[in-house]
Motif scaffolding. Structure first.
Motif, PDB file in Angstrom:
ATOM      1  N   LYS A  32       0.989  -0.923   0.158  1.00  0.00           N
ATOM      2  CA  LYS A  32       0.442  -0.050   0.046  1.00  0.00           C
ATOM      3  C   LYS A  32       0.754   1.155  -0.273  1.00  0.00           C
ATOM      4  O   LYS A  32       2.157   0.711   0.594  1.00  0.00           O
ATOM      5  CB  LYS A  32      -1.188   0.227   1.650  1.00  0.00           C
ATOM      6  CG  LYS A  32      -1.305  -1.254   1.309  1.00  0.00           C
ATOM      7  CD  LYS A  32      -2.730  -1.431   0.635  1.00  0.00           C
ATOM      8  CE  LYS A  32      -3.853  -0.042   0.025  1.00  0.00           C
ATOM      9  NZ  LYS A  32      -4.824  -1.028  -0.688  1.00  0.00           N
ATOM     10  N   GLN A  33       0.586   2.234  -0.571  1.00  0.00           N
ATOM     11  CA  GLN A  33       1.050   3.433  -0.137  1.00  0.00           C
ATOM     12  C   GLN A  33       1.225   3.766   1.182  1.00  0.00           C
ATOM     13  O   GLN A  33       0.264   5.715   1.770  1.00  0.00           O
ATOM     14  CB  GLN A  33       0.267   4.641  -1.153  1.00  0.00           C
ATOM     15  CG  GLN A  33       0.436   4.376  -3.014  1.00  0.00           C
ATOM     16  CD  GLN A  33       1.752   4.392  -2.948  1.00  0.00           C
ATOM     17  OE1 GLN A  33       2.433   4.738  -2.348  1.00  0.00           O
ATOM     18  NE2 GLN A  33       1.599   3.993  -4.828  1.00  0.00           N
ATOM     19  N   ALA A  81      -5.737  11.107  -0.688  1.00  0.00           N
ATOM     20  CA  ALA A  81      -6.329  10.724  -1.991  1.00  0.00           C
ATOM     21  C   ALA A  81      -4.462  10.846  -2.913  1.00  0.00           C
ATOM     22  O   ALA A  81      -4.460   9.577  -3.828  1.00  0.00           O
ATOM     23  CB  ALA A  81      -7.609  11.610  -2.754  1.00  0.00           C
ATOM     24  N   VAL A  82      -3.787  10.912  -2.865  1.00  0.00           N
ATOM     25  CA  VAL A  82      -3.283  10.812  -2.918  1.00  0.00           C
ATOM     26  C   VAL A  82      -1.291  10.714  -2.850  1.00  0.00           C
ATOM     27  O   VAL A  82      -0.039  10.881  -3.006  1.00  0.00           O
ATOM     28  CB  VAL A  82      -2.406  12.552  -4.163  1.00  0.00           C
ATOM     29  CG1 VAL A  82      -3.028  12.304  -5.113  1.00  0.00           C
ATOM     30  CG2 VAL A  82      -1.881  13.757  -3.634  1.00  0.00           C
ATOM     31  N   SER A  83      -1.509  10.188  -1.446  1.00  0.00           N
ATOM     32  CA  SER A  83      -0.506   9.542  -0.995  1.00  0.00           C
ATOM     33  C   SER A  83       0.019   8.674  -1.385  1.00  0.00           C
ATOM     34  O   SER A  83      -0.529   7.456  -1.886  1.00  0.00           O
ATOM     35  CB  SER A  83      -1.376   9.374   0.534  1.00  0.00           C
ATOM     36  OG  SER A  83      -0.457   8.694   1.539  1.00  0.00           O
ATOM     37  N   LEU A 106       9.773  11.874  -4.815  1.00  0.00           N
ATOM     38  CA  LEU A 106       9.089  12.706  -4.232  1.00  0.00           C
ATOM     39  C   LEU A 106       7.620  11.882  -3.391  1.00  0.00           C
ATOM     40  O   LEU A 106       7.323  11.048  -4.403  1.00  0.00           O
ATOM     41  CB  LEU A 106       8.995  13.030  -5.988  1.00  0.00           C
ATOM     42  CG  LEU A 106       7.335  14.139  -6.109  1.00  0.00           C
ATOM     43  CD1 LEU A 106       7.727  15.328  -4.882  1.00  0.00           C
ATOM     44  CD2 LEU A 106       6.564  14.528  -7.117  1.00  0.00           C
ATOM     45  N   ASP A 107       7.378  13.016  -1.980  1.00  0.00           N
ATOM     46  CA  ASP A 107       5.991  12.224  -1.659  1.00  0.00           C
ATOM     47  C   ASP A 107       5.440  13.461  -2.643  1.00  0.00           C
ATOM     48  O   ASP A 107       5.471  14.616  -1.975  1.00  0.00           O
ATOM     49  CB  ASP A 107       6.621  12.982  -0.505  1.00  0.00           C
ATOM     50  CG  ASP A 107       5.186  12.748   0.390  1.00  0.00           C
ATOM     51  OD1 ASP A 107       4.219  12.848   0.278  1.00  0.00           O
ATOM     52  OD2 ASP A 107       5.231  11.860   2.194  1.00  0.00           O
ATOM     53  N   LEU A 108       4.266  12.588  -3.013  1.00  0.00           N
ATOM     54  CA  LEU A 108       3.135  13.184  -3.597  1.00  0.00           C
ATOM     55  C   LEU A 108       2.080  13.473  -3.600  1.00  0.00           C
ATOM     56  O   LEU A 108       1.533  15.167  -3.554  1.00  0.00           O
ATOM     57  CB  LEU A 108       2.685  12.185  -4.564  1.00  0.00           C
ATOM     58  CG  LEU A 108       2.597  11.365  -5.655  1.00  0.00           C
ATOM     59  CD1 LEU A 108       1.980  10.130  -6.351  1.00  0.00           C
ATOM     60  CD2 LEU A 108       3.248  12.011  -6.879  1.00  0.00           C
ATOM     61  N   ALA A 109       1.919  13.589  -1.969  1.00  0.00           N
ATOM     62  CA  ALA A 109       0.795  14.186  -1.257  1.00  0.00           C
ATOM     63  C   ALA A 109       1.662  15.864  -0.897  1.00  0.00           C
ATOM     64  O   ALA A 109       0.707  16.759  -0.410  1.00  0.00           O
ATOM     65  CB  ALA A 109       0.382  13.463  -0.091  1.00  0.00           C
ATOM     66  N   LEU A 117      -3.788  10.981 -10.878  1.00  0.00           N
ATOM     67  CA  LEU A 117      -4.214   9.570  -9.970  1.00  0.00           C
ATOM     68  C   LEU A 117      -4.200   8.957 -11.236  1.00  0.00           C
ATOM     69  O   LEU A 117      -4.720   9.708 -12.401  1.00  0.00           O
ATOM     70  CB  LEU A 117      -5.460   9.493  -9.485  1.00  0.00           C
ATOM     71  CG  LEU A 117      -5.666  10.147  -7.953  1.00  0.00           C
ATOM     72  CD1 LEU A 117      -7.635   9.970  -7.619  1.00  0.00           C
ATOM     73  CD2 LEU A 117      -4.665   9.703  -6.941  1.00  0.00           C
ATOM     74  N   ARG A 118      -3.780   7.940 -11.349  1.00  0.00           N
ATOM     75  CA  ARG A 118      -4.242   6.599 -12.455  1.00  0.00           C
ATOM     76  C   ARG A 118      -5.050   5.477 -12.076  1.00  0.00           C
ATOM     77  O   ARG A 118      -4.949   4.520 -10.665  1.00  0.00           O
ATOM     78  CB  ARG A 118      -3.041   6.668 -12.882  1.00  0.00           C
ATOM     79  CG  ARG A 118      -2.240   7.355 -13.336  1.00  0.00           C
ATOM     80  CD  ARG A 118      -2.596   7.558 -15.387  1.00  0.00           C
ATOM     81  NE  ARG A 118      -2.058   9.050 -15.979  1.00  0.00           N
ATOM     82  CZ  ARG A 118      -2.567   9.532 -14.934  1.00  0.00           C
ATOM     83  NH1 ARG A 118      -3.228  10.624 -14.748  1.00  0.00           N
ATOM     84  NH2 ARG A 118      -1.130  10.971 -15.847  1.00  0.00           N
ATOM     85  N   ASP A 119      -6.017   5.281 -12.903  1.00  0.00           N
ATOM     86  CA  ASP A 119      -7.010   4.018 -12.622  1.00  0.00           C
ATOM     87  C   ASP A 119      -7.607   4.095 -10.749  1.00  0.00           C
ATOM     88  O   ASP A 119      -7.659   3.441 -10.814  1.00  0.00           O
ATOM     89  CB  ASP A 119      -7.093   2.797 -12.884  1.00  0.00           C
ATOM     90  CG  ASP A 119      -6.093   2.388 -14.260  1.00  0.00           C
ATOM     91  OD1 ASP A 119      -6.841   2.860 -15.304  1.00  0.00           O
ATOM     92  OD2 ASP A 119      -5.433   2.354 -14.566  1.00  0.00           O
TER      93      ASP A 119
END
Length: 699
Positions: free
Chosen positions: A348-349, A587-589, A595-598, A624-626
């Motif tokens: 998991k992220q 949602a983008v964790s 790079l930390d997306l969140a 996000l992708r899918d």
């Protein structure tokens, strides 16, 4: 069943004896309050014995506010939220925080005024003059604390229920009329009158009534956020947390989280303790406040790294701050269930301390295991589906107002949320946690049915499309153009709704602000109000009588980047509830290389809000992708160069210096042209530009 029948049936089945131990503990707590803070000594009570955020004098025990909020749970809870409920408190910054009527006063003068109003309140209740309470303006700024105080000193006159919204819900449940502007103590008195008037509660104690109402008619959200919380880096504090039945997190320098009134307040403290190049972590502030506000019964997951679940837990108490500990001083009690511990087949992220857990994943994680054919014969019946908080909020707004507009920047999931609420109304809530394909299939099936319709407004859309109008009759035979009166989309939906009054019908309007709303709705804008449903009007074209049935609901979505709410027609604004759908860093964790997306997402939006405005932030859907956070450098580069930059270039309207202020060294300061680099180098550059210095421990 009606509410009255339902209450009587539930009351007949309620086990009152189960409350005896709690009631005994509550009476012990009440006696302790009266012993430490006798009623007759309130007129001389010093500020240092009242307020939170300071050490009480040696030997004096806890302050009054700490005793009522944290040490008397059986008397009824007022825990959660900030210390503002106490009207006067000592902030971690060293300042005294005062409620609005007291601001600008010396803290001791403010306390003298507040103490005087407490004393007058106690005197009034002792004399039976309950109306006099409403004249004490300062006390209105701490209604839960004041109501618990009154119930503690005068238990014969109040129930141990203190939240204003809960009291209003219970008053309505028992057939009363709830006044939205009534203070909590007034609603409490009204609820007590209703309880005493009903024969099913004859002989019941106050605590029996309180526990009965919360057990059977709990007004709190049916589905709260499920959080993943790491017990220290790589789970190093897990054994201590497991043995102590708690979950602990760090950021000790912040002090007691209960002393922060807002996410902005806490963000400023994060900035002070962990300076960052791109501003403080608003996301972290919100996560810490969510941790502070965990309620009894909330579910959490403890993890080690990205692929190991240590346990699931049920929150068993409220947040507390333990400054005497050497580290990880923020604590929430938890009952742990080790039977769900497992290695995950797919990581998991979970790279930060906090992450939201998808309810569908949690359901699979905690589902009973069927190990044999014998077990299969006793498959447990599925539980009713608990709705996500955001979906429930939409449904509550529809129930209250009849129609709602979901507004926010592009890419925040407004249409998805609208369709999620539609699925719930259509009885398909079970697919809300399903994968994208299953959800899409359910949405398509729903929209091909009779109860839900979806339309996208645009500048050419008009009254004749929505209500009625003359349109070419394609079935007509002969020369020339033949026009026929045709019902519009909304007219047709209302006709079906009128024929089936026991069902709810819904119209979803995407991009509602792109249409000319007064022209599209015409005279029907008045009929949208719930108290004017079924009121007939004559349609101007056909002269037919028409009304909007009470079982019709409308959800609209609008991008605030296109037009703000203030630009909508005033008549439209009055008839819709407005729910914001904001960018969600959770949602983008995840991470892409370094790079930390969140953190990148939040930092970029902070710059956009500073140099443009909050309406032009980007939504999480861009990363996000899918339905999952971007995971590769190639996907990150594609999203950044092909979606994010074109959107920002459009917002900046060719102003290279403005684009440079937002994207920094990633664009040429003179031309605004994005720098060309490999996907791997882009992740490094974004991390350097946007996320250096992010505070706090990770998973």
């Amino acid at each position: 069943m009606t509410n009255g029948v339902e209450v009587r049936t539930a009351a007949a089945e309620f086990d009152r004896t189960a409350v005896a131990d709690v009631e005994s503990a509550a009476e012990d707590e009440r006696k302790e309050v009266l012993s430490r803070f006798p009623l007759e000594e309130w007129a001389r009570l010093p500020l240092e014995r009242y307020a939170l955020g300071q050490a009480a004098p040696p030997g004096s025990g806890p302050t009054y506010c700490r005793l009522l909020e944290f040490l008397t749970p059986n008397l009824g809870s007022i825990r959660g939220g900030s210390a503002a409920k106490h009207i006067v408190y000592h902030h971690v910054s060293g300042e005294w925080r005062l409620a609005a009527p007291l601001r600008g006063m010396d803290p001791q003068d403010a306390w003298t005024e507040l103490r005087g109003q407490f004393a007058r309140a106690f005197e009034a209740v002792g004399a039976g003059d309950f109306e006099a309470l409403d004249d004490l303006e300062v006390l209105r700024f701490g209604p839960t604390l004041v109501t618990k105080s009154l119930a503690t000193y005068f238990p014969q006159h109040f129930l141990p229920i203190y939240a204003g919204e809960h009291l209003r819900r219970f008053v309505t449940l028992l057939g009363g009329s709830a006044q939205g502007d009534a203070p909590a103590w007034g609603s409490n008195r009204r609820l007590l009158e209703l309880v005493r008037s009903r024969e099913e509660f004859e002989g019941w104690t106050r605590h029996e009534v309180m526990h009965f109402l919360y057990e059977h008619f709990d007004p709190r959200p049916r589905q709260r956020t499920i959080w993943k919380i790491a017990p220290g880096e790589r789970g190093r504090l897990w054994e201590e947390c497991r043995a102590g039945a708690v979950i602990r997190v760090g950021w000790d320098e912040l002090g007691d989280l209960g002393l922060y009134q807002s996410d902005t307040d806490l963000k400023q403290a994060l900035d002070t303790n962990w300076p960052r190049r791109s501003g403080g972590s608003l996301t972290l502030a919100r996560r810490l406040l969510a941790f502070r506000d965990l309620e009894e019964g909330d579910r959490i997951v403890a993890n080690r790294g990205v692929d190991e679940v240590l346990a699931t837990g049920t929150v068993s108490g409220s947040y507390r701050f333990e400054p005497e500990r050497p580290e990880f001083q923020h604590v929430v009690p938890v009952d742990w269930d080790l039977s769900h511990a497992q290695r995950l087949s797919e990581p998991k992220q979970w790279r930060s301390t906090f992450a939201k857990v998808d309810p569908a994943f949690f359901a699979k994680l905690t589902a009973p295991q069927v190990n044999s054919s014998a077990d299969a014969d006793h498959t447990p019946q599925p539980k009713p589906v608990a709705l996500p908080e955001d979906v429930q909020a939409v449904l509550d707004a529809l129930e209250r107002k009849g129609q709602v507009i979901l507004h926010g920047p592009p890419g925040t999931g407004k249409t998805r949320l609208a369709l999620g609420a539609a699925l719930a109304l259509d009885g398909r809530a079970d697919v809300l946690g399903a994968d994208a394909r299953q959800r899409a299939e359910a949405q398509a099936e729903m929209l091909h049915g009779d109860r839900v319709r979806m339309v996208t407004f645009h500048p050419s859309y008009g009254y004749e499309d929505f209500v009625e109008g003359f349109k070419p009759d394609l079935s007509a035979i002969g020369p020339g153009l033949t026009l026929a009166l045709t019902d519009g989309l909304f007219h047709g939906l209302c006709s079906r709704a009128a024929a089936h009054p026991d069902q709810t019908f819904l119209l979803v309007v995407d991009e509602i602000n792109r249409g000319d709303l007064p022209r599209i709705f015409g005279e029907l804008i008045t009929l949208l109000e719930l108290d004017k449903r079924s009121l007939p009007v004559a349609l101007p074209i056909s002269k037919r009588r028409f009304s909007v049935p009470p079982n019709v609901r409308v959800i609209g979505t609008m991008n605030t980047a296109d037009r703000s709410i203030s630009h909508l027609d005033a008549a439209v604004r009055r008839r819709f509830a407005f729910l914001p759908v904001d960018p969600d860093p959770d949602a983008v964790s995840g991470t892409v290389g370094p790079l930390d997306l969140a953190a990148f997402f939040e930092s970029l939006n902070t710059r956009i809000a500073r140099h443009l405005d909050a309406d032009h932030q980007i939504g999480h859907a861009y990363l996000l992708r899918d339905g999952e956070p971007i995971a590769t450098e190639e996907d990150l580069a594609a999203a950044f160069h092909h979606e994010v930059i074109p959107l920002l270039e459009d917002y900046c309207l060719g102003r290279a210096e403005l684009l440079h202020r937002i994207l920094g060294g990633l664009v040429d300061a003179d031309t605004g042209r994005p720098l060309l680099m490999s996907p791997q180098d882009l992740a490094d550059a974004l991390a350097t530009e946007f996320t250096s210095g992010v505070p706090g421990p990770d998973a």
